[in-house]
Design a protein around this motif. Structure first.
Motif, mmCIF file in Angstrom:
data_model
loop_
_atom_site.group_PDB
_atom_site.id
_atom_site.type_symbol
_atom_site.label_atom_id
_atom_site.label_comp_id
_atom_site.label_asym_id
_atom_site.label_seq_id
_atom_site.Cartn_x
_atom_site.Cartn_y
_atom_site.Cartn_z
ATOM 1 N N PRO A 246 0.849 -1.194 0.000
ATOM 2 C CA PRO A 246 0.000 0.000 0.000
ATOM 3 C C PRO A 246 0.884 1.244 0.000
ATOM 4 C CG PRO A 246 -0.006 -1.055 2.166
ATOM 5 C CD PRO A 246 0.771 -1.959 1.245
ATOM 6 N N GLY A 247 0.448 2.263 -0.698
ATOM 7 C CA GLY A 247 1.235 3.495 -0.716
ATOM 8 C C GLY A 247 2.362 3.484 -1.722
ATOM 9 N N GLN A 248 2.426 2.444 -2.555
ATOM 10 C CA GLN A 248 3.454 2.420 -3.607
ATOM 11 C C GLN A 248 2.789 2.174 -4.950
ATOM 12 O OE1 GLN A 248 6.489 3.163 -3.254
ATOM 13 N NE2 GLN A 248 6.961 2.886 -1.090
ATOM 14 N N ILE A 249 3.351 2.756 -5.972
ATOM 15 C CA ILE A 249 2.854 2.471 -7.316
ATOM 16 C C ILE A 249 3.958 1.788 -8.118
ATOM 17 C CG2 ILE A 249 1.124 4.303 -7.440
ATOM 18 C CD1 ILE A 249 3.212 5.978 -8.991
ATOM 19 N N THR A 250 3.582 1.158 -9.216
ATOM 20 C CA THR A 250 4.568 0.499 -10.073
ATOM 21 C C THR A 250 5.104 1.505 -11.094
ATOM 22 O OG1 THR A 250 2.909 -0.106 -11.699
ATOM 23 C CG2 THR A 250 3.314 -1.678 -9.921
ATOM 24 N N CYS A 251 6.147 1.083 -11.811
ATOM 25 C CA CYS A 251 6.712 1.930 -12.863
ATOM 26 C C CYS A 251 5.661 2.221 -13.931
ATOM 27 C CB CYS A 251 7.915 1.252 -13.508
ATOM 28 S SG CYS A 251 9.251 0.878 -12.365
ATOM 29 N N ARG A 252 4.842 1.219 -14.206
ATOM 30 C CA ARG A 252 3.803 1.404 -15.230
ATOM 31 C C ARG A 252 2.818 2.498 -14.814
ATOM 32 N NH1 ARG A 252 1.788 -1.975 -19.210
ATOM 33 N NH2 ARG A 252 2.717 -3.867 -18.373
ATOM 34 N N GLN A 253 2.440 2.464 -13.531
ATOM 35 C CA GLN A 253 1.528 3.500 -13.042
ATOM 36 C C GLN A 253 2.216 4.876 -13.025
ATOM 37 O OE1 GLN A 253 0.726 1.061 -9.541
ATOM 38 N NE2 GLN A 253 -1.468 1.362 -9.882
#
Ligand SMILES: [Zn+2]
Lengths: 125, 218
Positions: free
Chosen positions: A39-46
């Protein structure tokens, strides 16, 4: 939620693991699934999906925080953004140069003459 | 980012100021049909207008047509020109519109793709390398004539719709909303294509930047 300061020894280890062609894919895969499930992290794609809106300042406060947090932890996205912006600046610099110096020569005399000729024929009565 | 370039557009709705009295004088001479005024206007503006049109159309003949048509419009409508914007700003808009019309006649702006230049991700959504970075400043890169030419070519080689959007947004300082209006497409479509155009430029130019692979410098 402020980003906790990481001890530099961790960062050094992380970097050396990322540098090695053997451990790098493993780290990346781990990192990827961690990012995807944390939670609180996004991926490179996002991160990519947010990019244009980030630059136009259209993200919500929450999205902006996620974007900036990812940029802090992901050297690949940082580097990618860096060259993304740099190339735009290069385009701007080259165009500014062209407009200033007329690198491609100014309008040829025949064109100027033709335009003035048309104007003369059509001038307001 | 493109502040430097939007500067000359930002006064597009501004009212004429005292300092513009030379221009007011020129415009009133144009309205009266003063031939010297026509000649001056053409000589002073045809060069940058041609540059601008060429950037959009990628074609000398089309660019010359655009400039000619733009002046025809100016001379025809000069009586309606109220001095609410600068002559140059007004001409800029006309050239852009003419250039867009030319491009529309030639290509279907909707059916083009640049997907091959988009970044790639693994199934976890993590970026797949290589990512390169360069420490050299933009000024020093551009001072290399060869690199500067590669930048021009990279922009010129983009498919029409992407080139047009990149030029409008990043080089000529139009906003996303203005670009969408000019092209009669949704703002979202402008953003998506702009993003692709920038990535294409990045991919094409990366090898010329003297960049190092990220893995080498970590
Ligand atoms: Zn990333």
């Amino acid at each position: 939620m402020p980003e906790p300061k990481k001890p530099s020894i961790f960062r050094k280890l992380f970097r050396s693991l990322l540098r090695s062609p053997i451990t790098r894919p493993v780290i990346q895969r781990m990192g990827g699934s961690m990012l995807r499930h944390m939670p609180g992290q996004i991926t490179c794609r996002q991160f990519e999906d947010f990019l244009v809106d980030y630059l136009e300042d259209r993200l919500t406060a929450e999205q902006k925080k996620l974007f900036q947090r990812h940029m802090k932890v992901c050297p690949m996205c940082r580097a990618s953004l860096h060259s993304y912006l740099k190339v735009i600046e290069m385009g701007q610099a080259v165009c500014a140069e062209d407009d200033k110096d007329h690198v491609f020569d100014a309008a040829p005399q025949e064109l100027i003459d033709a335009i003035i000729d048309v104007a003369r024929k059509n001038k307001p009565k | 980012m493109s502040q430097r370039f939007s500067k000359n557009l930002s006064d597009k709705d501004g009212v004429m100021k005292i300092g513009d009295s030379d221009e007011a004088d020129l415009v009133s001479r144009l309205v009266r049909g003063d031939e010297d005024a026509f000649a001056t206007t053409v000589k002073e503006n045809a060069g940058w207008m041609l540059n601008l049109a060429r950037r959009f159309t990628n074609c000398d003949a089309d660019a010359a047509d655009c400039v000619q048509e733009s002046f025809a419009i100016l001379f025809k409508k000069i009586g309606e020109f109220q001095g609410r914007s600068k002559l140059k700003t007004w001409l800029h808009r006309v050239v852009v519109n003419q250039a867009l019309m030319k491009i529309r006649k030639k290509t279907n702006l909707r059916e083009q793709s640049l997907d091959q230049y988009l970044p790639e991700f693994d199934r976890n959504g993590l970026r797949i390398g290589p990512v390169r970075i360069s420490d050299e400043s933009v000024e020093s890169l551009i001072s290399n004539k060869e690199i500067a030419m590669k930048v021009r070519l990279a922009i010129a080689e983009l498919p029409d719709i992407f080139r047009v959007i990149l030029i409008l947004r990043d080089l000529e300082g139009y906003s996303t909303a203005e670009t969408a209006e000019l092209l009669e497409i949704e703002e979202g479509a402008v953003r998506t294509r702009l993003h692709r155009a920038r990535h294409a430029l990045r991919k094409i130019l990366e090898p010329t930047l003297g960049a190092k692979y990220l893995g080498d410098i970590l």
